[in-house]
Design an enzyme around this catalytic site. Structure first.
Site, PDB file in Angstrom:
ATOM      1  N   SER A 250      29.105  36.246  52.688  1.00 26.55           N
ATOM      2  CA  SER A 250      30.365  36.956  52.827  1.00 26.55           C
ATOM      3  C   SER A 250      30.535  37.265  54.307  1.00 26.55           C
ATOM      4  CB  SER A 250      30.291  38.249  52.009  1.00 26.55           C
ATOM      5  OG  SER A 250      31.271  39.133  52.477  1.00 26.55           O
TER       6      SER A 250
ATOM      7  N   GLY B  28      36.443  50.098  49.448  1.00 24.43           N
ATOM      8  CA  GLY B  28      36.333  51.555  49.305  1.00 24.43           C
ATOM      9  C   GLY B  28      37.646  52.277  49.552  1.00 24.43           C
TER      10      GLY B  28
ATOM     11  N   GLY C 144      40.281  51.971  47.460  1.00 25.08           N
ATOM     12  CA  GLY C 144      41.005  52.134  46.194  1.00 25.08           C
ATOM     13  C   GLY C 144      42.076  51.062  46.014  1.00 25.08           C
ATOM     14  N   LEU C 145      41.927  49.914  46.705  1.00 21.28           N
ATOM     15  CA  LEU C 145      42.906  48.829  46.564  1.00 21.28           C
ATOM     16  C   LEU C 145      42.333  47.679  45.731  1.00 21.28           C
ATOM     17  CD1 LEU C 145      44.415  48.745  50.178  1.00 21.28           C
ATOM     18  CD2 LEU C 145      45.231  50.005  48.182  1.00 21.28           C
ATOM     19  N   SER C 146      41.269  47.965  44.994  1.00 22.08           N
ATOM     20  CA  SER C 146      40.676  46.995  44.068  1.00 22.08           C
ATOM     21  C   SER C 146      40.061  45.781  44.733  1.00 22.08           C
ATOM     22  CB  SER C 146      41.709  46.516  43.051  1.00 22.08           C
ATOM     23  OG  SER C 146      41.979  47.549  42.190  1.00 22.08           O
TER      24      SER C 146
ATOM     25  N   SER D 213      37.049  45.080  44.572  1.00 24.57           N
ATOM     26  CA  SER D 213      36.065  44.554  43.635  1.00 24.57           C
ATOM     27  C   SER D 213      36.708  43.637  42.590  1.00 24.57           C
ATOM     28  CB  SER D 213      35.350  45.763  43.014  1.00 24.57           C
ATOM     29  OG  SER D 213      34.780  45.443  41.824  1.00 24.57           O
TER      30      SER D 213
ATOM     31  N   ASP E  93      43.347  46.570  37.099  1.00 32.55           N
ATOM     32  CA  ASP E  93      43.125  45.939  38.405  1.00 32.55           C
ATOM     33  C   ASP E  93      42.987  44.423  38.297  1.00 32.55           C
ATOM     34  OD1 ASP E  93      43.041  48.584  39.085  1.00 32.55           O
ATOM     35  OD2 ASP E  93      40.886  48.644  39.458  1.00 32.55           O
TER      36      ASP E  93
END
Ligand code: GLA
Length: 385
Positions: A72, A126, A128-130, A132, A176
């Site tokens: 990554s 981190g 909160g915009l998804s 993951s 999400d």
């Protein structure tokens, strides 16, 4: 200020730098903001998110080693994983999303080849915009592409949610990953999380969305989220209902339940009503009503559901003080306990409002928030290959 997404050529160059050749395929899955409807998805409620023009790109080519190599651009390290065998449990490193998605494909009877894989993302982690969900959906899209399989959109969302639950430890709802798959350019997506049906809703040209990120930590996010899930389950048990749609204000007011559970339940019931009203306002282009509903949603998440934090409240208050100068509404978005706020505003005033938000926040805190403009983008797909 506009957030540029990554260009496929950036991804090709990063892959070539790392692996010494060009990728065979590049896929993308977007992050999201939720316009309204938080902590309702796992209650079988309504949500109104949009996929955004910040996404996670995955580039890949057949492996040159007998295993897959996973890198990554956000980390220095590299992990080797054999995608031709099962991975029933996470190992606690950066390749867990890869193992999890690969294992779900194996579970579905789809055999994977080994690949050299590079991940590059413009979704802040981190915030909160998804980020993951975007990574999981991008990996699932990659595996669909290299195996020539096309999962049904809902099946793909369920698969990614399962990985989030079992490999990444978040007992999240469907919002999400589903919007990262079914998102549509210039549209928000109204999702009924009970029937798992969705409807794209055009976003009027007169609506601009700013995301404001304070950079504050989301330390309580995982534990707080799981606690809220438990609290809503207990509230439903106390109310003797199977479905939140069977609860109305009168029932809530009269039920002999614990005050904390009553507040959690009140948020869920009212937020569902607000989402439907917001979808209707969006369809009619009534941005003042949409904005009002956003402010109400924030107050409910702050007071009844208690998932906001001081920084988000300051941001939303700052936005509220600009009401009438081009700001329609503002609210925290996503799971809360930190993360981002969104501000709905007139597109011609985005720069001025961003500047006023930065200054207003700085006056009340020692931090300068990052402010960026997002637009609604398409869901996951193949970019090249
Ligand atoms: C997180 C979860 C979602 C949803 C939101 C709150 O983003 O992943 O499923 O529950 O929080 O609305």
């Amino acid at each position: 200020m506009t957030a540029p997404d990554i260009e496929p050529s950036d991804c090709t160059s990063a892959f070539a730098k790392r692996f010494g050749r060009v990728p065979w395929v590049i896929v993308r899955a977007p992050g999201r903001v939720n316009l309204i409807g938080d902590h309702t998805d796992y209650c079988g409620g309504w949500v109104l998110p949009m996929a955004i023009d910040r996404g996670t790109f995955v580039a890949a080519a057949p492996a040159t080693k007998p295993v897959s190599t996973f890198v990554s651009t956000a980390f220095d390290s590299m992990v080797e994983v054999d995608l031709t065998v099962r991975h029933p449990t996470p190992l606690g490193d950066l390749a867990d999303p890869l193992r999890g998605v690969a294992d779900r494909f194996a579970h579905a009877g789809i055999a994977l080849p080994n690949l050299d894989i590079l991940v590059m993302s413009s979704v802040p982690v981190g915030a909160g915009l998804s980020s993951s969900a975007a990574l999981l959906v991008a990996l699932a899209t990659l595996f669909e592409t290299v195996t020539n399989q096309c999962l049904a959109q809902l099946e793909k969302a369920h698969l990614c949610r399962e990985v989030e639950h079992r490999f990444l430890g978040t007992p999240c709802g469907i919002m999400d990953m589903l919007v990262s798959i079914v998102g549509r350019r210039a549209h928000a997506v109204l999702i009924d999380c009970e029937s798992e049906q969705w409807w794209p809703i055009p976003i009027p040209r007169e609506l601009g969305i700013l995301v404001v990120h304070t950079g504050g930590s989301r330390e309580l996010a995982a534990s707080g989220y799981a606690r809220r899930l438990d609290e809503t389950r207990t509230a439903a048990l106390d109310l003797h209902v199977q479905r939140w749609r069977d609860v109305d204000e009168a029932m809530l007011a009269n039920a002999p339940i614990d005050p904390l559970h009553r507040r959690r339940a009140r948020h869920v019931v009212r937020e569902n009503t607000r989402v439907l009203a917001a979808a209707d306002a969006l369809r009619r282009g009534d941005l003042f009503t949409l904005g009002q509903l956003m402010f109400e949603s924030h107050a409910s998440l702050r007071d009844d559901f208690e998932v906001s934090c001081d920084e988000l409240d300051v941001l939303v208050d700052t936005a509220a003080s600009l009401h009438g100068t081009g700001v329609y509404g503002a609210r925290m978005t996503g799971g809360g306990f930190g993360g981002c706020a969104i501000v709905a505003c007139e597109p011609s005033r985005l720069e001025l409002i961003a500047c006023a938000l930065r200054n207003g926040f700085r006056e009340r805190s020692d931090r300068t928030p990052q402010v960026f403009h997002v637009t609604a983008s398409d869901g996951s797909g193949v970019i090249t290959g």
